[in-house]
Design a protein around this motif. Structure first.
Motif, mmCIF file in Angstrom:
data_model
loop_
_atom_site.group_PDB
_atom_site.id
_atom_site.type_symbol
_atom_site.label_atom_id
_atom_site.label_comp_id
_atom_site.label_asym_id
_atom_site.label_seq_id
_atom_site.Cartn_x
_atom_site.Cartn_y
_atom_site.Cartn_z
ATOM 1 N N PHE A 222 0.798 -1.222 0.000
ATOM 2 C CA PHE A 222 0.000 0.000 0.000
ATOM 3 C C PHE A 222 0.836 1.280 0.000
ATOM 4 O O PHE A 222 0.325 2.336 -0.382
ATOM 5 C CB PHE A 222 -0.922 0.032 1.221
ATOM 6 N N THR A 223 2.087 1.199 0.424
ATOM 7 C CA THR A 223 2.850 2.430 0.650
ATOM 8 C C THR A 223 4.134 2.557 -0.158
ATOM 9 O O THR A 223 4.737 3.632 -0.185
ATOM 10 C CB THR A 223 3.218 2.549 2.146
ATOM 11 N N SER A 224 4.585 1.500 -0.825
ATOM 12 C CA SER A 224 5.870 1.567 -1.522
ATOM 13 C C SER A 224 5.777 2.450 -2.771
ATOM 14 O O SER A 224 4.689 2.743 -3.272
ATOM 15 C CB SER A 224 6.336 0.165 -1.908
ATOM 16 N N ARG A 225 6.938 2.853 -3.275
ATOM 17 C CA ARG A 225 6.974 3.676 -4.478
ATOM 18 C C ARG A 225 6.435 2.932 -5.694
ATOM 19 O O ARG A 225 5.801 3.516 -6.573
ATOM 20 C CB ARG A 225 8.416 4.099 -4.767
ATOM 21 N N ARG A 226 6.690 1.648 -5.750
ATOM 22 C CA ARG A 226 6.325 0.874 -6.931
ATOM 23 C C ARG A 226 4.841 0.538 -6.976
ATOM 24 O O ARG A 226 4.218 0.620 -8.039
ATOM 25 C CB ARG A 226 7.144 -0.413 -6.966
ATOM 26 N N THR A 227 4.253 0.155 -5.849
ATOM 27 C CA THR A 227 2.863 -0.320 -5.857
ATOM 28 C C THR A 227 1.904 0.582 -5.092
ATOM 29 O O THR A 227 0.693 0.412 -5.187
ATOM 30 C CB THR A 227 2.779 -1.739 -5.251
ATOM 31 N N GLY A 228 2.427 1.520 -4.292
ATOM 32 C CA GLY A 228 1.570 2.389 -3.504
ATOM 33 C C GLY A 228 1.062 3.583 -4.300
ATOM 34 O O GLY A 228 1.290 3.710 -5.502
ATOM 35 N N ILE A 229 0.371 4.476 -3.609
ATOM 36 C CA ILE A 229 -0.139 5.697 -4.237
ATOM 37 C C ILE A 229 1.018 6.681 -4.379
ATOM 38 O O ILE A 229 1.639 7.073 -3.390
ATOM 39 C CB ILE A 229 -1.265 6.308 -3.385
ATOM 40 N N ARG A 230 1.308 7.088 -5.597
ATOM 41 C CA ARG A 230 2.486 7.913 -5.856
ATOM 42 C C ARG A 230 2.211 9.406 -5.768
ATOM 43 O O ARG A 230 3.115 10.189 -5.538
ATOM 44 C CB ARG A 230 3.050 7.579 -7.245
ATOM 45 N N ARG A 231 0.990 9.793 -5.973
ATOM 46 C CA ARG A 231 0.675 11.223 -6.006
ATOM 47 C C ARG A 231 0.788 11.832 -4.613
ATOM 48 O O ARG A 231 0.220 11.334 -3.647
ATOM 49 C CB ARG A 231 -0.746 11.422 -6.546
ATOM 50 N N LYS A 232 1.533 12.906 -4.521
ATOM 51 C CA LYS A 232 1.725 13.567 -3.233
ATOM 52 C C LYS A 232 0.405 14.130 -2.716
ATOM 53 O O LYS A 232 -0.402 14.654 -3.465
ATOM 54 C CB LYS A 232 2.754 14.695 -3.367
ATOM 55 N N GLY A 233 0.201 13.997 -1.423
ATOM 56 C CA GLY A 233 -1.024 14.472 -0.817
ATOM 57 C C GLY A 233 -2.149 13.463 -0.827
ATOM 58 O O GLY A 233 -3.192 13.684 -0.208
ATOM 59 N N CYS A 234 -1.971 12.333 -1.552
ATOM 60 C CA CYS A 234 -3.008 11.302 -1.627
ATOM 61 C C CYS A 234 -2.580 9.995 -0.963
ATOM 62 O O CYS A 234 -3.340 9.025 -0.990
ATOM 63 C CB CYS A 234 -3.370 11.026 -3.080
ATOM 64 N N GLN A 235 -1.372 9.960 -0.406
ATOM 65 C CA GLN A 235 -0.900 8.733 0.222
ATOM 66 C C GLN A 235 -1.755 8.363 1.431
ATOM 67 O O GLN A 235 -2.391 9.227 2.034
ATOM 68 C CB GLN A 235 0.570 8.880 0.656
ATOM 69 N N LEU A 236 -1.764 7.092 1.737
ATOM 70 C CA LEU A 236 -2.534 6.619 2.886
ATOM 71 C C LEU A 236 -1.950 7.175 4.175
ATOM 72 O O LEU A 236 -0.733 7.192 4.364
ATOM 73 C CB LEU A 236 -2.526 5.088 2.944
ATOM 74 N N THR A 237 -2.824 7.610 5.056
ATOM 75 C CA THR A 237 -2.388 8.032 6.383
ATOM 76 C C THR A 237 -2.190 6.801 7.259
ATOM 77 O O THR A 237 -2.581 5.683 6.887
ATOM 78 C CB THR A 237 -3.418 8.961 7.026
ATOM 79 N N THR A 238 -1.601 7.004 8.427
ATOM 80 C CA THR A 238 -1.425 5.886 9.362
ATOM 81 C C THR A 238 -2.764 5.286 9.746
ATOM 82 O O THR A 238 -2.917 4.068 9.857
ATOM 83 C CB THR A 238 -0.689 6.378 10.627
ATOM 84 N N GLU A 239 -3.768 6.144 9.916
ATOM 85 C CA GLU A 239 -5.104 5.659 10.270
ATOM 86 C C GLU A 239 -5.723 4.865 9.127
ATOM 87 O O GLU A 239 -6.368 3.827 9.348
ATOM 88 C CB GLU A 239 -6.007 6.842 10.642
ATOM 89 N N ASP A 240 -5.537 5.340 7.893
ATOM 90 C CA ASP A 240 -6.035 4.600 6.718
ATOM 91 C C ASP A 240 -5.412 3.209 6.664
ATOM 92 O O ASP A 240 -6.097 2.205 6.428
ATOM 93 C CB ASP A 240 -5.698 5.349 5.421
ATOM 94 N N LEU A 241 -4.102 3.163 6.858
ATOM 95 C CA LEU A 241 -3.386 1.900 6.785
ATOM 96 C C LEU A 241 -3.840 0.946 7.877
ATOM 97 O O LEU A 241 -4.028 -0.254 7.640
ATOM 98 C CB LEU A 241 -1.880 2.154 6.902
ATOM 99 N N GLU A 242 -4.070 1.467 9.073
ATOM 100 C CA GLU A 242 -4.536 0.625 10.176
ATOM 101 C C GLU A 242 -5.924 0.069 9.900
ATOM 102 O O GLU A 242 -6.251 -1.035 10.327
ATOM 103 C CB GLU A 242 -4.529 1.419 11.489
ATOM 104 N N ALA A 243 -6.741 0.834 9.180
ATOM 105 C CA ALA A 243 -8.081 0.345 8.826
ATOM 106 C C ALA A 243 -7.975 -0.862 7.905
ATOM 107 O O ALA A 243 -8.685 -1.868 8.080
ATOM 108 C CB ALA A 243 -8.886 1.457 8.156
ATOM 109 N N TYR A 244 -7.081 -0.801 6.916
ATOM 110 C CA TYR A 244 -6.860 -1.944 6.028
ATOM 111 C C TYR A 244 -6.323 -3.142 6.808
ATOM 112 O O TYR A 244 -6.793 -4.278 6.627
ATOM 113 C CB TYR A 244 -5.878 -1.569 4.915
ATOM 114 N N ILE A 245 -5.332 -2.906 7.665
ATOM 115 C CA ILE A 245 -4.730 -4.003 8.421
ATOM 116 C C ILE A 245 -5.746 -4.628 9.365
ATOM 117 O O ILE A 245 -5.787 -5.848 9.541
ATOM 118 C CB ILE A 245 -3.497 -3.513 9.204
#
Length: 268
Positions: A222-245
């Motif tokens: 979800f967060t890497s340069r290759r497979t994550g969201i690349r656009r600045k300002g649209c990356q997952l927040t820590t809370e977003d990531l915890e929701a997925y996990i």
């Protein structure tokens, strides 16, 4: 001699099937070996890590934020059983609310939707019928259908099988199934780019790889340069990531999504 001629097509079909599945599972085994070596290397050379962590007990606060939509369920009949599909009803979705009722649906096996244990339950024809049944259950005969990636393929097939129920079709990040099939057969490099399809054919090992080290591989996805969201300002927040996990850490929550891929070759 006549009997031999009659049996020959079936024999050739059996040989082709054997070669095909040998390729699928052989390449899947190769991918699994590579991932296993990477895992052993990271465990042996990296700092001490938690090898496996169980399910998150409490959802992050934002997961049930009412401003993001109303969580609902619809129950559709499947043969002798019932399948419960989960969706968020976005009736206050900005400029859409004046003309549309917006529904974001979890496919079977995802989130809190029912997750049948048999992989045959995730065939494409079942997924297509699910969408039609949900639309019927909500009281609509037509819709504007939007699909992304794997959902994009399902959206294409719904439009092909049930054109009368699709007013407009929006597909993001997935070509027409015929184009994709022809391209992947004519361009071997695409087989390597789609190697995760083969990796997911292996029983239980992909789930193991995603869950070890506190779901490190899933976070990287979800967060890497290759497979994550690349656009600045649209990356997952820590809370977003915890929701997925939180969702994927629940017992059996990884098997449903991966079972979709485990049926792709049979469906094709």
């Amino acid at each position: 001699m006549a009997r031999l001629r009659d049996c020959l097509p079936r024999l050739m079909s059996a040989i082709r099937s054997l070669l095909f599945w040998s390729l699928v599972y052989g390449y899947g085994g190769l991918c699994a070996s590579v991932h296993l070596l990477k895992l052993l290397w990271s465990v042996g050379t990296g700092p001490a890590q938690t090898f496996r962590r169980g399910a998150r007990e409490h959802p992050p606060p934002g997961l049930n934020d009412p401003s993001l939509g109303t969580h609902c369920y619809v129950r559709v009949k499947k043969e002798a059983n019932h399948l419960c599909c989960y969706f968020m009803d976005f009736q206050n979705s900005g400029s859409f609310k004046s003309e549309y009722r917006v529904v974001a649906l979890d496919l079977r096996g995802y989130g809190e939707t029912d997750a049948p244990i048999h992989r045959e339950s995730y065939k494409l024809d079942c997924l297509i019928t699910d969408i039609k049944d949900v639309l019927d259950s909500l009281g609509y005969s037509k819709c504007v259908l939007i699909g992304h990636d794997w959902g994009g393929m399902i959206a294409w097939l719904i439009a092909i099988c049930y054109p009368e129920m699709v007013m407009k079709l929006i597909v993001i990040n997935f070509p027409h199934p015929n184009v994709f099939t022809e391209y992947i057969l004519r361009h071997p490099t695409q087989l390597f780019k789609s190697s995760y399809y083969y990796f997911f054919q292996i029983p239980w090992f992909p789930e193991f790889m995603f869950s070890i080290n506190d779901f490190k591989a899933l976070k990287h996805l979800f967060t890497s340069r290759r497979t994550g969201i690349r656009r600045k300002g649209c990356q997952l927040t820590t809370e977003d990531l915890e929701a997925y996990i939180y969702v994927f850490s629940q017992p059996g929550a990884l098997s449903g999504p991966i079972n979709h891929y485990r049926n792709i070759f049979r469906s094709v």
